[in-house]
Design a protein around this motif. Structure first.
Motif, PDB file in Angstrom:
ATOM      1  N   VAL A   1      -6.262   0.573   0.942  1.00  0.00           N
ATOM      2  CA  VAL A   1      -6.136   2.214   1.140  1.00  0.00           C
ATOM      3  C   VAL A   1      -7.059   2.522   2.418  1.00  0.00           C
TER       4      VAL A   1
ATOM      5  N   GLY B   1      -7.569  -3.134  -3.894  1.00  0.00           N
ATOM      6  CA  GLY B   1      -6.817  -1.920  -3.619  1.00  0.00           C
ATOM      7  C   GLY B   1      -7.625  -0.669  -2.941  1.00  0.00           C
ATOM      8  N   ILE B   2      -9.046  -0.621  -3.189  1.00  0.00           N
ATOM      9  CA  ILE B   2      -9.803   0.163  -2.402  1.00  0.00           C
ATOM     10  C   ILE B   2      -9.703  -0.269  -0.911  1.00  0.00           C
TER      11      ILE B   2
ATOM     12  N   THR C   1       0.785  -1.282  -0.054  1.00  0.00           N
ATOM     13  CA  THR C   1      -0.105  -0.074   0.208  1.00  0.00           C
ATOM     14  C   THR C   1       0.871   1.235   0.145  1.00  0.00           C
TER      15      THR C   1
ATOM     16  N   ARG D   1       0.977   4.443  -2.194  1.00  0.00           N
ATOM     17  CA  ARG D   1       0.455   5.691  -1.710  1.00  0.00           C
ATOM     18  C   ARG D   1       1.472   6.730  -1.301  1.00  0.00           C
TER      19      ARG D   1
ATOM     20  N   CYS E   1      -1.811  -3.343   3.215  1.00  0.00           N
ATOM     21  CA  CYS E   1      -1.830  -4.271   2.684  1.00  0.00           C
ATOM     22  C   CYS E   1      -1.927  -5.593   3.650  1.00  0.00           C
TER      23      CYS E   1
ATOM     24  N   GLY F   1      -5.546   1.187   5.407  1.00  0.00           N
ATOM     25  CA  GLY F   1      -4.061   1.759   5.869  1.00  0.00           C
ATOM     26  C   GLY F   1      -2.881   0.733   5.553  1.00  0.00           C
TER      27      GLY F   1
END
Length: 216
Positions: free
Chosen positions: A128, A124-125, A62, A66, A133, A131
């Motif tokens: 995120v 993926g959503i 993530t 990010r 994976c 906060g």
């Protein structure tokens, strides 16, 4: 007269005794597992070592997507790319060895289709919002972050739900989708070196992007 408030610094808790106790517990568990099976002890040691490296490196998929957008840092992004390059070399060696021997190619060569895009988007959503994976969540659970405990619970619920509906997805999408194995499409040389070159270019691009963001 102005009153000056002195901020009281919290005394740092000495965590060394906890570390010693934890180390003793790890060794005892390892000995017990070795009595059951030496392989279990090896897996236990590997799991502890992997968790230690994961926590110290802050490795998280993530964060690799990010951080370049939020902070401009691509250090974790580049670490993920290097990890993929190492995995490419290792898996290619194992699979090519099986190919030369005329054995079935090991590894999970899964069908690629609309289900892949749907699953990737949903995951993926979710990661995120959570906060992190899977690796980042497990790492922070070990550090005591309560939010990640909640994420882990729903991670398990989602996995069970997915396993429950997997038959429907297989029948409707997975079974009808083609399996793509790059060496069968391009040949072993092009597939192997092409993937390494592509990952290398992504590494250079990530490094250039970070330099541009921090020196803009």
């Amino acid at each position: 007269m102005e009153t000056v408030k002195k901020s009281k610094k919290k005394k740092k808790v000495n965590q060394f005794p906890y570390g010693v106790v934890l180390l003793v517990v790890i060794v005892i568990v390892g000995i017990i597992l070795s009595m059951q099976s030496p392989q279990l002890a090896v897996r236990w040691a590997f799991g502890i070592a992997f968790g230690f490296v994961l926590q110290k490196s802050r490795f998280c998929f993530t964060a690799s997507f990010r951080d370049p957008i939020l902070t401009g840092s691509t250090s974790i992004t580049r670490a993920v790319i290097v990890g993929l390059m190492i995995a490419t070399i290792g898996f290619a060696a194992i699979q090519y060895n099986a190919y030369l021997r005329g054995e079935p190619i090991p590894g999970n060569i899964s069908p690629v289709g609309i289900h892949t895009a749907i699953g990737a988007t949903m995951f993926g959503i979710g990661m995120v919002i959570a906060g992190g994976c899977a690796s980042g969540t497990l790492m922070r659970v070990g550090e005591g972050y309560m939010m990640q405990w909640l994420s882990l619970i729903f991670f398990i619920i989602g996995s069970l739900w997915g396993a429950r509906d997997f038959g429907w997805w297989t029948e409707m999408f997975i079974a009808k989708s083609p399996k793509v194995f790059l060496p069968d499409v391009f040949g072993w040389g092009v597939a192997f070196f092409g993937q390494l070159i592509l990952l290398g270019l992504l590494f250079i691009l990530a490094e250039w992007y970070e330099h541009k963001r921090f020196n803009a």
